[in-house]
Scaffold this active site. Structure first.
Site, mmCIF file in Angstrom:
data_model
loop_
_atom_site.group_PDB
_atom_site.id
_atom_site.type_symbol
_atom_site.label_atom_id
_atom_site.label_comp_id
_atom_site.label_asym_id
_atom_site.label_seq_id
_atom_site.Cartn_x
_atom_site.Cartn_y
_atom_site.Cartn_z
ATOM 1 N N ASP A 160 0.734 5.195 1.935
ATOM 2 C CA ASP A 160 0.047 5.860 3.042
ATOM 3 C C ASP A 160 -0.802 6.993 2.489
ATOM 4 O O ASP A 160 -0.395 7.678 1.553
ATOM 5 C CB ASP A 160 1.054 6.378 4.067
ATOM 6 N N HIS A 167 4.757 0.100 -0.076
ATOM 7 C CA HIS A 167 5.495 -0.662 0.929
ATOM 8 C C HIS A 167 4.577 -1.704 1.559
ATOM 9 O O HIS A 167 3.364 -1.664 1.383
ATOM 10 C CB HIS A 167 6.104 0.267 1.993
ATOM 11 N N HIS A 182 0.839 -1.199 0.000
ATOM 12 C CA HIS A 182 0.000 0.000 0.000
ATOM 13 C C HIS A 182 0.877 1.253 0.000
ATOM 14 O O HIS A 182 2.088 1.168 0.203
ATOM 15 C CB HIS A 182 -0.911 0.014 1.240
ATOM 16 N N ARG A 234 7.730 -8.713 15.862
ATOM 17 C CA ARG A 234 8.020 -7.343 15.415
ATOM 18 C C ARG A 234 6.896 -6.412 15.846
ATOM 19 O O ARG A 234 5.719 -6.713 15.660
ATOM 20 C CB ARG A 234 8.160 -7.308 13.893
#
Length: 181
Positions: free
Chosen positions: A65, A120, A63, A130
């Site tokens: 942002d 990204h 996607h 994570r």
């Protein structure tokens, strides 16, 4: 969380001042971008548990942002990848005490595509849990977004932030191409 969000607000404000100075925008446009009155600010905590077979899972789909700017703390564990034309997916190695700064769709529009957006995604890690912390900053939802008046040939149509966010929700990765002139 409040203290962290307030620090991110100050950092995003300062970064936008530096970025927008390169565009030589009007004072009105500068106020639009850095306004804290009715601004959209989101602090998002992401948790990606370790996965024994990370090639079979994805943490967050590819996607861009949506808002102006994103500040991302990777918390020292790799998993963020950017798509590089001609090369494919490339891992963004975490740097201690540093943030990843993503240009969002609205800054891409406002800069008349001078500042590119990067597709990204987040991948899960085979051995480590994570956690990332993303701070998103954007102008008021009812405000207009368009290329800065400094550009003689705007390449995007003007629309409200709300209209763009609705379009992005429906068309996802095609949203920017649908408002190109």
């Amino acid at each position: 969380m409040d203290a962290y969000q307030n620090q991110m607000k100050v950092l995003s404000h300062n970064l936008l001042l530096i970025i927008l100075d390169t565009l030589d925008v009007t004072q009105e446009e500068l106020n639009w971008a850095i306004s804290t009155h009715d601004a959209q600010v989101v602090l998002q905590l992401n948790s990606y548990p370790s996965c024994p077979n990370p090639s079979q899972a994805i943490g967050l789909a590819p996607h861009t942002d949506s808002l102006l700017l994103t500040l991302l703390n990777q918390s020292g564990v790799s998993g963020l990848e950017i798509f590089v034309e001609g090369l494919g997916w490339s891992q963004v190695q975490p740097i201690e005490d540093a943030f990843v700064v993503n240009v969002g769709d609205l800054l891409h529009i406002f800069s008349n595509a001078k500042f590119p957006v990067l597709t990204h995604r987040a991948m899960v890690n085979q051995s480590k849990h994570r956690i990332s912390v993303a701070y998103f900053h954007g102008p008021p939802v009812e405000s207009k977004v368009a290329p800065s008046s400094k550009f003689q040939k705007p390449c995007f149509k003007s629309l409200t932030v709300k209209e763009y966010l609705i379009l992005k929700a429906k068309q996802f990765s095609n949203a920017l191409s649908l408002i190109r002139k």
